[in-house]
Motif scaffolding. Sequence first.
Motif, PDB file in Angstrom:
ATOM      1  N   ILE A 173      16.088  53.896   8.223  1.00  0.00           N
ATOM      2  CA  ILE A 173      16.857  54.473   7.125  1.00  0.00           C
ATOM      3  C   ILE A 173      17.970  53.498   6.751  1.00  0.00           C
ATOM      4  CG2 ILE A 173      16.393  56.869   7.776  1.00  0.00           C
ATOM      5  CD1 ILE A 173      19.302  57.006   8.840  1.00  0.00           C
ATOM      6  N   ILE A 174      18.543  53.711   5.584  1.00  0.00           N
ATOM      7  CA  ILE A 174      19.690  52.915   5.170  1.00  0.00           C
ATOM      8  C   ILE A 174      20.834  53.160   6.160  1.00  0.00           C
ATOM      9  CG2 ILE A 174      21.450  52.646   3.381  1.00  0.00           C
ATOM     10  CD1 ILE A 174      18.813  51.411   2.591  1.00  0.00           C
ATOM     11  N   LEU A 175      21.431  52.100   6.647  1.00  0.00           N
ATOM     12  CA  LEU A 175      22.490  52.218   7.651  1.00  0.00           C
ATOM     13  C   LEU A 175      23.613  53.129   7.178  1.00  0.00           C
ATOM     14  CD1 LEU A 175      23.997  51.486  10.250  1.00  0.00           C
ATOM     15  CD2 LEU A 175      24.701  49.339   9.157  1.00  0.00           C
ATOM     16  N   ARG A 176      24.007  53.016   5.923  1.00  0.00           N
ATOM     17  CA  ARG A 176      25.120  53.849   5.439  1.00  0.00           C
ATOM     18  C   ARG A 176      24.839  55.328   5.666  1.00  0.00           C
ATOM     19  NH1 ARG A 176      29.054  52.064   2.472  1.00  0.00           N
ATOM     20  NH2 ARG A 176      27.879  50.476   1.329  1.00  0.00           N
ATOM     21  N   ARG A 177      23.601  55.742   5.430  1.00  0.00           N
ATOM     22  CA  ARG A 177      23.254  57.154   5.618  1.00  0.00           C
ATOM     23  C   ARG A 177      23.290  57.546   7.093  1.00  0.00           C
ATOM     24  NH1 ARG A 177      18.257  57.084   1.255  1.00  0.00           N
ATOM     25  NH2 ARG A 177      19.583  56.779  -0.587  1.00  0.00           N
TER      26      ARG A 177
END
Length: 415
Positions: free
Chosen positions: A122-126
């Motif tokens: 997944i996108i790290l920010r999420r």
Amino acid sequence: MTTEGFHVLDEKSLREYIKATPSLASKLGNEVDKLDIKEVGDGNLNFVYIVTASSGSLVIKQAVPYVRLIGESWPMTKERSYFEATALKHQHGLSPKHVPEVYHFDRTMSLIGMRYIEPPHIILRRGLIAGIEYPLLAEHMAEFMANTLFYTSLLYLTTTQHKNAVAEFCANLELCRLTEQVVFSDPYKISEFNRWTSPYLDTDAEAVRKDNILKLEVAELKSKFCEKPQALIHGDLHTSSVMVTQDSTQVIDPEFAFYGPMGFDIGAFLGNLFLAYFAQDGHADQGNDRKSYKVWITDTVSGTWNLFHKIFTSLWDKHKEGPGEAFLYAIYNNAELWELVKQKYMTELFHDSLGFAAAKMIRRIVGVAHVEDFESITDLVKRADCERRALDFAKMLMKKRRNFNTITDVISAAQ
């Protein structure tokens, strides 16, 4: 919109494109009539498609000649895809564990076909918003940055190699101009694209525009960004440009790549970790106060810099008698001098990284493009409080970055 043989693809036309492109069709087992195509681009600039078949998958990314976030009223060169594809190939060669492979590039169509970074990535920010810990993140990001920055710098390259590489990327000027505008200029003046959590941060945004010392510091950082072709940098290394699992870290989207100051990449990543840190109180609830997660984030900040320092200087020691012309071994073969050279170089890089981290934090709070870390906090009072603390820290960090000797000192100042 069409320009010189270019047209924006949709699901139907993309299917036909893949069918006519063997390097892509072969990755899908040539099952081009049974493809599942999904547009997933949530960034500011491009369209991104996940293409899957029973025997394979890939990602198609197409750059359009405008800023997608704004629309056709803000034109943007589609040539950025050339620099992204070229950077991905370079970076994959230098850090294959952490950069996806490019299968196909079409310059006319501004289209890149590359490895699909499959779930559970997944996108790290999420992941940071969800409070997920990634035990190998610091190690992996340190490896990626150390390898891509060292091997594209004059510490490893001859001046001829370096100048040729700089020339290859110098035409990515429109993306550089965009960074110059949104990171180093717009937040410090009245701009139609600026926004913030109003009315709660109105006076904070005004204070940024009136802070003369801050403006002097950001001018110095802008000068370094524009004038210091130190290494091939990703150019937009925030936490939405990294995809993760517990044991994998993949760096994507280097369309802003050019030869610039190393600290811009390091600072972008660390600055976005600090944004996540300050956002945690806005995501806390009765079941999880996020205090232990904030400790994990700061441990990741310190681990990233300390491991980067270790790997980078180890590479430098390993290749000190190599072709790199910045510090010729015939001149710097004295052990005491060698240590002084490394210490001076790494101290300046550390301070550059802190300054750029601060600049990236400020633009995400009072500039045009914000981050989901804060935007997903629905209580505006709580969001503004988190943003204000992040903004105050970033302003201090930019102005006093040269006073910090260790990353531990920086983290103490943030707490």
